[in-house]
Design a protein around this motif. Structure first.
Motif, PDB file in Angstrom:
ATOM      1  N   GLY A   4       0.763  -1.235  -0.054  1.00 57.66           N
ATOM      2  CA  GLY A   4      -0.016  -0.155   0.053  1.00 57.66           C
ATOM      3  C   GLY A   4       0.828   1.372   0.051  1.00 57.66           C
ATOM      4  N   GLY A   5       1.901   1.065   0.097  1.00 58.70           N
ATOM      5  CA  GLY A   5       2.967   2.560  -0.072  1.00 58.70           C
ATOM      6  C   GLY A   5       2.982   3.127   1.282  1.00 58.70           C
ATOM      7  N   VAL A   6       2.872   2.696   2.462  1.00 56.62           N
ATOM      8  CA  VAL A   6       3.133   3.183   3.606  1.00 56.62           C
ATOM      9  C   VAL A   6       4.753   3.669   3.775  1.00 56.62           C
ATOM     10  CG1 VAL A   6       2.934   3.018   6.177  1.00 56.62           C
ATOM     11  CG2 VAL A   6       1.385   1.984   4.896  1.00 56.62           C
ATOM     12  N   LEU A  46       6.356 -11.226   0.067  1.00 57.40           N
ATOM     13  CA  LEU A  46       7.078  -9.970  -0.397  1.00 57.40           C
ATOM     14  C   LEU A  46       7.431 -10.221  -1.836  1.00 57.40           C
ATOM     15  CD1 LEU A  46       9.677  -9.608   2.449  1.00 57.40           C
ATOM     16  CD2 LEU A  46       7.947  -7.952   1.984  1.00 57.40           C
ATOM     17  N   ALA A  47       7.706 -11.514  -2.281  1.00 55.52           N
ATOM     18  CA  ALA A  47       7.810 -11.638  -3.738  1.00 55.52           C
ATOM     19  C   ALA A  47       6.591 -10.991  -4.649  1.00 55.52           C
ATOM     20  CB  ALA A  47       8.003 -13.202  -3.925  1.00 55.52           C
ATOM     21  N   SER A  48       5.581 -10.784  -4.140  1.00 53.64           N
ATOM     22  CA  SER A  48       4.493 -10.265  -5.000  1.00 53.64           C
ATOM     23  C   SER A  48       4.466  -8.801  -4.631  1.00 53.64           C
ATOM     24  CB  SER A  48       3.146 -11.007  -4.427  1.00 53.64           C
ATOM     25  OG  SER A  48       2.704 -10.507  -3.409  1.00 53.64           O
ATOM     26  N   VAL A  49       5.275  -8.049  -4.048  1.00 52.39           N
ATOM     27  CA  VAL A  49       5.234  -6.684  -3.842  1.00 52.39           C
ATOM     28  C   VAL A  49       6.295  -6.149  -4.833  1.00 52.39           C
ATOM     29  CG1 VAL A  49       5.369  -4.616  -2.366  1.00 52.39           C
ATOM     30  CG2 VAL A  49       4.307  -6.812  -1.642  1.00 52.39           C
TER      31      VAL A  49
END
Length: 153
Positions: A4-6, A46-49
């Motif tokens: 989400g880009g926090v 994390l691999a999907s971010v």
């Protein structure tokens, strides 16, 4: 939060229940399974971010530590708080390896504690400088005297 880009550099969570003074063998095994499964699922996610250079596995470091080690002598199917706790780091940018050494179970202090081989502040000083690019002396007293190790590839 990452997807989400926090805008944060540190996220913190804790897992309780490791203060096992009784029924330690079974309880500890269950806690380690839960911790390992949680870390594995998070790292896989994390691999999907996506990031500009790949995925979040390369820009996230998972650092896990224990606030205390254990004594060698058993008491009531468990062990009391001791020294020589551990840390481990995981991530695509982590330089692999073992730093320090496994504590001896026979070379103990007068109160039954294993001697630690690496001051935990050395781990923190190394990470502050290598991961965050900040002089550890700004954060840790006596940082200049602490050993550094290459933890970030």
């Amino acid at each position: 939060m990452l997807a989400g880009g926090v805008d944060a550099q540190v996220f913190f969570t804790r897992v309780g229940g490791f203060d096992t003074h009784a029924n330690q063998q079974g309880e500890h095994a269950n806690l380690m399974r839960a911790l390992g499964g949680s870390i594995s699922a998070f790292y896989d996610d994390l691999a999907s971010v996506p990031t500009a250079s790949g995925n979040a596995q390369d820009r996230v470091m998972i650092l896990a530590w224990s606030e205390f080690g254990r004594r060698v002598q058993q008491n009531q199917n468990g062990t009391d708080h001791g020294t020589a706790g551990l840390h481990f780091a995981l991530g695509g940018s982590v330089a692999g390896g073992l730093y320090g050494e496994q504590p001896s179970l026979t070379r103990l202090s007068g109160d039954g504690n294993p001697a630690y081989a690496l001051d935990f502040r050395s781990v923190y000083a190394s990470l502050v400088e290598q991961w965050f690019d900040v002089d550890a002396g700004r954060i840790l007293p006596d940082a200049a005297r602490m050993r550094r190790m290459k933890l970030v590839a």
